[in-house]
Design a protein around this motif. Sequence first.
Motif, PDB file in Angstrom:
ATOM      1  N   LEU A 193       0.830  -1.207   0.000  1.00 25.88           N
ATOM      2  CA  LEU A 193       0.000   0.000   0.000  1.00 25.88           C
ATOM      3  C   LEU A 193       0.865   1.258   0.000  1.00 25.88           C
ATOM      4  CD1 LEU A 193      -2.940  -1.131   2.316  1.00 25.88           C
ATOM      5  CD2 LEU A 193      -2.555  -1.567  -0.120  1.00 25.88           C
ATOM      6  N   LYS A 194       0.210   2.429   0.075  1.00 29.18           N
ATOM      7  CA  LYS A 194       0.949   3.692  -0.002  1.00 29.18           C
ATOM      8  C   LYS A 194       0.476   4.629   1.101  1.00 29.18           C
ATOM      9  CE  LYS A 194       2.530   5.407  -3.737  1.00 29.18           C
ATOM     10  NZ  LYS A 194       2.748   6.058  -5.061  1.00 29.18           N
ATOM     11  N   ASN A 195       0.562   4.138   2.330  1.00 28.50           N
ATOM     12  CA  ASN A 195       0.154   4.950   3.467  1.00 28.50           C
ATOM     13  C   ASN A 195       1.110   4.705   4.627  1.00 28.50           C
ATOM     14  OD1 ASN A 195      -1.000   6.324   5.572  1.00 28.50           O
ATOM     15  ND2 ASN A 195      -2.988   5.304   5.462  1.00 28.50           N
TER      16      ASN A 195
ATOM     17  N   LYS B 238       1.705   2.137   9.484  1.00 29.17           N
ATOM     18  CA  LYS B 238       2.752   1.526  10.300  1.00 29.17           C
ATOM     19  C   LYS B 238       2.747   2.050  11.734  1.00 29.17           C
ATOM     20  CE  LYS B 238       5.804   0.772   6.337  1.00 29.17           C
ATOM     21  NZ  LYS B 238       7.119   1.079   5.705  1.00 29.17           N
ATOM     22  N   THR B 239       2.101   3.177  11.969  1.00 27.75           N
ATOM     23  CA  THR B 239       2.056   3.752  13.320  1.00 27.75           C
ATOM     24  C   THR B 239       0.832   3.296  14.098  1.00 27.75           C
ATOM     25  OG1 THR B 239       0.800   5.742  12.704  1.00 27.75           O
ATOM     26  CG2 THR B 239       3.196   5.791  12.382  1.00 27.75           C
ATOM     27  N   MET B 240      -0.073   2.589  13.433  1.00 27.86           N
ATOM     28  CA  MET B 240      -1.310   2.150  14.088  1.00 27.86           C
ATOM     29  C   MET B 240      -1.109   0.793  14.750  1.00 27.86           C
ATOM     30  SD  MET B 240      -3.988   3.315  11.090  1.00 27.86           S
ATOM     31  CE  MET B 240      -5.408   2.630  11.953  1.00 27.86           C
ATOM     32  N   LYS B 241      -1.448   0.703  16.032  1.00 32.95           N
ATOM     33  CA  LYS B 241      -1.324  -0.560  16.749  1.00 32.95           C
ATOM     34  C   LYS B 241      -2.462  -1.515  16.412  1.00 32.95           C
ATOM     35  CE  LYS B 241       2.413   0.622  18.848  1.00 32.95           C
ATOM     36  NZ  LYS B 241       3.697  -0.021  18.431  1.00 32.95           N
ATOM     37  N   SER B 242      -3.618  -0.965  16.077  1.00 29.49           N
ATOM     38  CA  SER B 242      -4.773  -1.763  15.663  1.00 29.49           C
ATOM     39  C   SER B 242      -5.502  -1.020  14.563  1.00 29.49           C
ATOM     40  CB  SER B 242      -5.719  -2.026  16.841  1.00 29.49           C
ATOM     41  OG  SER B 242      -6.260  -0.799  17.327  1.00 29.49           O
ATOM     42  N   ASP B 243      -6.348  -1.725  13.854  1.00 30.13           N
ATOM     43  CA  ASP B 243      -7.085  -1.103  12.742  1.00 30.13           C
ATOM     44  C   ASP B 243      -8.441  -1.788  12.608  1.00 30.13           C
ATOM     45  OD1 ASP B 243      -7.929   0.241  10.509  1.00 30.13           O
ATOM     46  OD2 ASP B 243      -6.187  -0.252   9.271  1.00 30.13           O
ATOM     47  N   PHE B 244      -9.495  -1.068  12.939  1.00 27.13           N
ATOM     48  CA  PHE B 244     -10.846  -1.613  12.817  1.00 27.13           C
ATOM     49  C   PHE B 244     -11.407  -1.230  11.451  1.00 27.13           C
ATOM     50  CE2 PHE B 244     -15.528  -1.260  14.122  1.00 27.13           C
ATOM     51  CZ  PHE B 244     -15.774  -2.589  13.793  1.00 27.13           C
TER      52      PHE B 244
ATOM     53  N   LEU C 136      -8.444  -3.567   0.516  1.00 24.91           N
ATOM     54  CA  LEU C 136      -7.014  -3.443   0.221  1.00 24.91           C
ATOM     55  C   LEU C 136      -6.191  -3.541   1.503  1.00 24.91           C
ATOM     56  CD1 LEU C 136      -7.165  -0.636  -2.483  1.00 24.91           C
ATOM     57  CD2 LEU C 136      -6.302  -2.954  -2.852  1.00 24.91           C
ATOM     58  N   LYS C 137      -6.677  -2.931   2.570  1.00 23.93           N
ATOM     59  CA  LYS C 137      -5.983  -3.046   3.849  1.00 23.93           C
ATOM     60  C   LYS C 137      -6.071  -4.476   4.378  1.00 23.93           C
ATOM     61  CE  LYS C 137      -7.807   0.410   6.235  1.00 23.93           C
ATOM     62  NZ  LYS C 137      -7.888   1.254   7.451  1.00 23.93           N
ATOM     63  N   LEU C 138      -7.198  -5.131   4.148  1.00 24.72           N
ATOM     64  CA  LEU C 138      -7.357  -6.510   4.617  1.00 24.72           C
ATOM     65  C   LEU C 138      -6.330  -7.440   3.971  1.00 24.72           C
ATOM     66  CD1 LEU C 138      -8.982  -8.607   6.247  1.00 24.72           C
ATOM     67  CD2 LEU C 138     -10.476  -8.844   4.247  1.00 24.72           C
TER      68      LEU C 138
ATOM     69  N   GLN D 250      -1.288 -10.428   4.327  1.00 25.96           N
ATOM     70  CA  GLN D 250      -0.105 -10.751   3.514  1.00 25.96           C
ATOM     71  C   GLN D 250      -0.462 -11.720   2.382  1.00 25.96           C
ATOM     72  OE1 GLN D 250       3.326 -11.884   5.834  1.00 25.96           O
ATOM     73  NE2 GLN D 250       3.466  -9.889   6.824  1.00 25.96           N
ATOM     74  N   CYS D 251      -1.551 -11.428   1.695  1.00 29.18           N
ATOM     75  CA  CYS D 251      -1.960 -12.234   0.541  1.00 29.18           C
ATOM     76  C   CYS D 251      -0.918 -12.081  -0.573  1.00 29.18           C
ATOM     77  CB  CYS D 251      -3.327 -11.787   0.044  1.00 29.18           C
ATOM     78  SG  CYS D 251      -4.645 -11.982   1.260  1.00 29.18           S
TER      79      CYS D 251
END
Length: 301
Positions: free
Chosen positions: A8-10, A14-20, A113-115, A120-121
């Motif tokens: 991805l391009k964000n 990398k600074t997020m500990k979790s992502d809902f 895309l984040k999923l 790691q598909c």
Amino acid sequence: MANRYPNLKNPHLKTMKSDFLYHINVNVADTDNPTEIREKFGDVKVVCMGGTKNRMLALAEHVRTLLGLDDKQELVDIAEAGNRYAIYKVGPVLCCSHGVGMSTMSVVLHELLKLVHYAQCDDPVFIRLGTSGGVGVAPGTVVVTKEAYNGYLRNEHEIAILGKKVLRPAIFDEQVAKDLMTCSSYQRDYEIVWGNTMAAECFYEGQGRLDGASCDYTEADKMAFLQRAFEKGIRNIEMEATMFSALTRHVGVKAADVCVTLLNRLNGDQVLLTKEQKEDFEHRPFTIVGEYIKKAVMPSK
């Protein structure tokens, strides 16, 4: 060979500990070590997207049969609790609804895309299967998109970001498109073309229809516009292709658009098909993409 999962391009991810992933109700509790997400989704090779839940359920059933997977268990909508989109997982394939238009599709596309990033598909391919209006082609023709054009007939996607106009190229992966065309090479009773696609912001005025609640142009204006579109190689009109191609290309993920035409817009604006004809037409992209999936998942067959 090293795993080629989407980066991805964000840099902020990398600074997020979790992502809902709110709209599809998937919680990545630990982004540094998303073991559960990898175990559940890491095998995904193809992500199929289409407008409605029912169409994606039908596609999931079709894929399950093609791949010879267990057809006794009921398919589960894993995004149901999100109450917006539907997602069915059939082996290494996700079948996801995206609603109508670029704005609704962009929401779920970002999260999918984040999923696949967190899971790691390995080099996943995104394919949209949909319906469209043809431009100079017969109803029932399947169009595999080469390049996407916006309502200004420009080969780009325009988006406002932080008050600024951002333009991105709207081009689909050429090799995936060619592979899809190869899957369509055996005998059929309908035409399959590799052409350009226009993505409109709305169904009525944005597509030059004469039958909306508002129309400030003549039929001659409409026909002149459609002729210009045809001369640019545009063979169908829908409402997602520029955003879809631009975002996936921007983040380095392969994508394709495969749509059947429900009418020829040079002959009118209304969709006048029987229920049986519409079901037959909507299934045509299933057949082509299904063959592509079989080759991607079972390359020796």
